[in-house]
Design a protein around this motif. Structure first.
Motif, PDB file in Angstrom:
ATOM      1  N   ARG A  97       0.832  -1.198   0.000  1.00  0.00           N
ATOM      2  CA  ARG A  97       0.000   0.000   0.000  1.00  0.00           C
ATOM      3  C   ARG A  97       0.874   1.258   0.000  1.00  0.00           C
ATOM      4  O   ARG A  97       1.518   1.540  -0.990  1.00  0.00           O
ATOM      5  N   ASP A  98       0.942   1.993   1.123  1.00  0.00           N
ATOM      6  CA  ASP A  98       1.704   3.240   1.119  1.00  0.00           C
ATOM      7  C   ASP A  98       3.013   3.116   1.894  1.00  0.00           C
ATOM      8  O   ASP A  98       3.641   4.122   2.200  1.00  0.00           O
ATOM      9  N   LYS A  99       3.438   1.897   2.218  1.00  0.00           N
ATOM     10  CA  LYS A  99       4.678   1.691   2.949  1.00  0.00           C
ATOM     11  C   LYS A  99       5.538   0.636   2.249  1.00  0.00           C
ATOM     12  O   LYS A  99       5.033  -0.226   1.538  1.00  0.00           O
ATOM     13  N   THR A 100       6.852   0.735   2.469  1.00  0.00           N
ATOM     14  CA  THR A 100       7.774  -0.275   1.963  1.00  0.00           C
ATOM     15  C   THR A 100       8.256  -1.124   3.129  1.00  0.00           C
ATOM     16  O   THR A 100       8.578  -0.601   4.201  1.00  0.00           O
ATOM     17  N   ILE A 101       8.303  -2.442   2.941  1.00  0.00           N
ATOM     18  CA  ILE A 101       8.649  -3.383   3.996  1.00  0.00           C
ATOM     19  C   ILE A 101       9.841  -4.214   3.556  1.00  0.00           C
ATOM     20  O   ILE A 101       9.961  -4.581   2.382  1.00  0.00           O
TER      21      ILE A 101
END
Length: 232
Positions: free
Chosen positions: A167-171
């Motif tokens: 979504r709106d984050k990088t992991i």
């Protein structure tokens, strides 16, 4: 300009008609140069292990093939073997772990060539599924303000580390060789690239509307290493 194949142009490269990334071996003792990939093979990746060279390529002379190939070249025998019996996956990055080949690939059955890749291992010329979570093992956040790129997928201590956009984050996650995954770093807007050493992770990220900076994950604690762009 001769145009006799498709595609004949790529953004950023211009005309690519009959242009190929070709793999050669140079004998330094006599300056002999020997091509080990095919004349019309466009090499995408290669890895050297002992006297073996593994490489992936897409081979075509008039229309680019949908699926790529994976080869093993033996230096001592001057012989090339095709490692996959069937051409039914588009191949992306491959990894060699404990003499076993793992590869991110797409079967195109659900969404076509735009599917997210899954992780397979090669057994007797066939692909065996290890992990599939509909996640792309790369950082897909685009920006004109980034200063560079680097590692987005790495093998360390028999784990495959990778970044994924959620979504709106990088992991940042890691997968073991059985396909079990664990989240390592989360809740950053953009992890652009990283490296792993001595069980520590250094990663480059854009956070809090700033430009790229380096951060360190050590003993489950995250600290900021650089402040290059604080005044920008």
């Amino acid at each position: 300009q001769i145009i006799d194949e498709i595609p004949f142009w790529q953004n950023g490269k211009g005309f690519t008609n009959k242009n190929r990334n070709t793999l050669y071996i140079i004998n330094k003792s006599n300056n002999e140069i020997r091509m080990i990939s095919g004349l019309y093979s466009d090499v995408m990746q290669y890895e050297v292990k002992d006297n073996l060279i593994y490489f992936s390529a897409n081979t075509f002379s008039n229309r680019q093939e949908l699926f790529s190939e994976l080869y093993k070249y033996e230096l001592d025998q001057n012989k090339t073997d095709d490692l996959l019996e069937e051409k039914n996956h588009e191949l992306y990055k491959f990894l060699i772990i404990n003499d076993q080949i793992y590869i991110f690939a797409v079967d195109t059955n659900k969404y076509g060539i735009n599917e997210n890749s899954s992780l397979y291992k090669i057994n007797d010329g066939a692909l065996s599924l290890v992990w599939s979570k509909d996640e792309e093992a790369s950082s897909n956040v685009g920006s004109d303000s980034k200063l560079g790129s680097g590692i987005e997928c790495k093998v360390y201590d028999n784990y495959i580390y990778y970044t994924v956009l959620d979504r709106d984050k990088t992991i940042n996650k890691k997968i073991d060789l059985l396909g079990n995954e664990k989240t390592i770093v989360e809740n950053f807007s953009s992890i652009d690239f990283f490296d792993v050493v001595n069980d520590k992770i250094i990663f480059c990220t854009t956070e809090d509307l700033s430009l790229q900076e380096l951060y360190l994950l050590s003993s489950n604690e995250i600290s900021k290493l650089t402040s290059i762009n604080d005044n920008v």
